[in-house]
Design an enzyme around this catalytic site. Structure first.
Site, PDB file in Angstrom:
ATOM      1  N   PHE A 135       0.881  -1.166   0.000  1.00 51.45           N
ATOM      2  CA  PHE A 135       0.000   0.000   0.000  1.00 51.45           C
ATOM      3  C   PHE A 135       0.922   1.219   0.000  1.00 51.45           C
ATOM      4  CE2 PHE A 135      -2.629   3.263   1.940  1.00 51.45           C
ATOM      5  CZ  PHE A 135      -3.824   3.096   1.275  1.00 51.45           C
ATOM      6  N   ASP A 204       2.637  -4.905   8.636  1.00 53.73           N
ATOM      7  CA  ASP A 204       1.435  -4.087   8.514  1.00 53.73           C
ATOM      8  C   ASP A 204       0.252  -5.059   8.465  1.00 53.73           C
ATOM      9  OD1 ASP A 204      -0.785  -2.702   7.498  1.00 53.73           O
ATOM     10  OD2 ASP A 204       0.458  -1.295   6.373  1.00 53.73           O
ATOM     11  N   TYR A 229     -10.119   0.719  11.281  1.00 47.03           N
ATOM     12  CA  TYR A 229     -11.387   1.092  10.618  1.00 47.03           C
ATOM     13  C   TYR A 229     -11.851   0.056   9.598  1.00 47.03           C
ATOM     14  CZ  TYR A 229      -7.651   3.227   7.789  1.00 47.03           C
ATOM     15  OH  TYR A 229      -6.488   3.460   7.095  1.00 47.03           O
ATOM     16  N   LYS A 230     -11.074  -1.014   9.392  1.00 48.59           N
ATOM     17  CA  LYS A 230     -11.513  -2.041   8.442  1.00 48.59           C
ATOM     18  C   LYS A 230     -12.226  -3.153   9.221  1.00 48.59           C
ATOM     19  CE  LYS A 230      -7.434  -1.157   5.533  1.00 48.59           C
ATOM     20  NZ  LYS A 230      -7.963  -0.245   4.537  1.00 48.59           N
ATOM     21  N   ARG A 378     -12.799  -5.089  -6.026  1.00 49.22           N
ATOM     22  CA  ARG A 378     -12.425  -5.668  -4.743  1.00 49.22           C
ATOM     23  C   ARG A 378     -13.682  -5.930  -3.915  1.00 49.22           C
ATOM     24  NH1 ARG A 378      -8.305  -2.876  -0.655  1.00 49.22           N
ATOM     25  NH2 ARG A 378     -10.153  -1.624  -0.335  1.00 49.22           N
TER      26      ARG A 378
END
Ligand SMILES: Cc1ncc(COP(=O)(O)O)c(C=O)c1O
Length: 403
Positions: A135, A204, A229-230, A378
């Site tokens: 990312f 990560d 937040y995921k 996705r």
């Protein structure tokens, strides 16, 4: 009813996590969704709202802030929230208490972890390895961290890491699950290889924490970061976390030493003396509103094991791939997510022509996933609130859009 719809019904009936769905707010759909109920497959970007969060946030704002005001730092447990909430996340990522602190963004924690990692090893180790497919934020931060510490940054794919390790390696920054393809990397063996070379492993966990077992302590990970937040459903911009293995904490020399990580924060001393333990990773005043929303959100995990979540996640992604194969015309999409369970996270990424427009059409029909440049659709599967009927419907709508 089609055979797959019937199968979805049977799978939902046998699902031991089905009841957890009620802990979320899912019955509202976006205004332009054509159908009554939407299918939310974007929890790998922003988790859904846990039903208990609004009331808790209201209490934090109205009572803790509005009435108790400054007293809440102590009486409402605001000051100790970063470590307390870290301990609530710990079992989900296989960490014993006292090693995780919540605060700041993932990007900032990547910076703290990577610079601290370099500072833990000798000056002769002059290279940092970074996942070349990472990312982007991790890559940008790693480049800056390397420049600041006088190291060279070498981007390599995770598969190339074992061959790239050597006496020069100071630290390696890796993603547990690739954000684009959903590929799960072998954290135990990559960590062991990094250690065999005498370097520090920084992971990560943004796309794995809350979706599958991580085993930080079991696999001897040195440092790790992740967002909340995921799959942890903490809300937009909720604070990230930093894991520092207990035996490394005394050597964790933060590049962002703030008054919150001082041994005596209220001593107001001009010299810095780091606190002991995980709170060495703190910087400044924590963002209490977001943090306490996250704390409430983590209650949805009560009585839920991460192993059960992983089992359902694999069943959901298997079923989605089966439905896509059955419904979608030959050659219209190609899965870039590994078929092998050991290499699959909790999302399915489908390469598709005009993927951006296809995703727009899906969202208009109430199936919400996301698009990643240049050609990837996705779909994230959050086992706490996604069911098998959702999966069958999403594949069916995808086939309609592509027809
Ligand atoms: C792997 C990974 N790292 C980092 C981030 C983002 O970091 P931040 O929380 O600082 O925005 C994301 C966001 O999606 C991500 O997927």
């Amino acid at each position: 009813m089609s055979e797959l719809a019937a199968k979805a019904g049977a799978l939902d009936a046998a699902d031991e996590l089905a009841g957890v769905r009620k802990r979320f707010v899912l019955d509202t759909v976006s205004d332009h969704a054509a159908d009554a109920a939407g299918v939310y497959l974007d929890g790998n970007s922003l988790g859904a709202l846990p039903a208990n969060v609004p009331e808790r946030v209201e209490d934090v704002v109205r009572r803790q802030w509005g009435e108790l005001r400054i007293r809440s730092w102590d009486e409402s447990g605001w000051w100790t929230a970063p470590e307390r909430i870290g301990d609530r996340i710990a079992p989900l990522v296989g960490a014993a208490p006292g090693q995780i602190v919540v605060g700041d963004s993932t990007s900032v924690n990547v910076f703290k972890a990577l610079v601290a990692a370099v500072r833990m090893v000798g000056d002769d180790r002059d290279e940092i390895l970074v996942d070349a497919t990472t990312f982007p934020t991790d890559g940008y931060i790693a480049e800056s961290a390397a420049r600041m510490t006088g190291r060279t940054l070498r981007p390599v794919t995770p598969g190339e890491v074992p061959g790239a390790l050597g006496d020069r390696t100071a630290a390696v920054l890796l993603n547990h699950v690739d954000y684009r393809t959903g590929r799960l990397y072998d954290l135990p063996s990559l960590t062991a290889a990094v250690h065999a070379a005498g370097a520090i492993a920084v992971w990560d966990l943004c796309h794995s924490a809350g979706a599958l077992p991580v085993g930080l302590d079991e696999h001897g990970v040195d440092l790790a970061v992740g967002c909340t937040y995921k799959y942890l459903n903490g809300g937009p911009g909720s604070p990230a976390y930093l894991y520092v293995r207990s035996d490394l904490q005394d050597r964790f020399d933060s590049p962002l030493p703030g008054w919150n990580s001082h041994a005596e924060p209220f001593g107001m001393r001009s010299d810095f003396e780091p606190a002991s333990g995980a709170l060495r990773g703190r910087v400044g005043t924590p963002d209490i509103l977001s943090m306490l929303a996250l704390e409430a959100a983590l209650e949805v995990w009560d009585g839920v094991s991460i192993e059960a979540v992983r089992a359902k996640s694999l069943a959901l992604t298997d079923f989605f791939l089966e439905c896509v194969a059955a419904y979608v015309g030959e050659g219209r999409v190609e899965s870039v997510t590994p078929a092998v369970h050991a290499e699959r996270g909790s999302q399915v990424a489908l390469r598709c022509e005009d993927a951006g427009d296809v995703m727009k059409a899906l969202i208009e029909r109430g199936v919400v996933g996301d698009f990643r440049h240049p050609d990837v659709l996705r779909f994230g599967f959050t086992p706490l609130y996604v069911g098998f009927a959702d999966v069958e419907r999403a594949a069916r709508v995808l086939a309609e859009v592509l027809r």
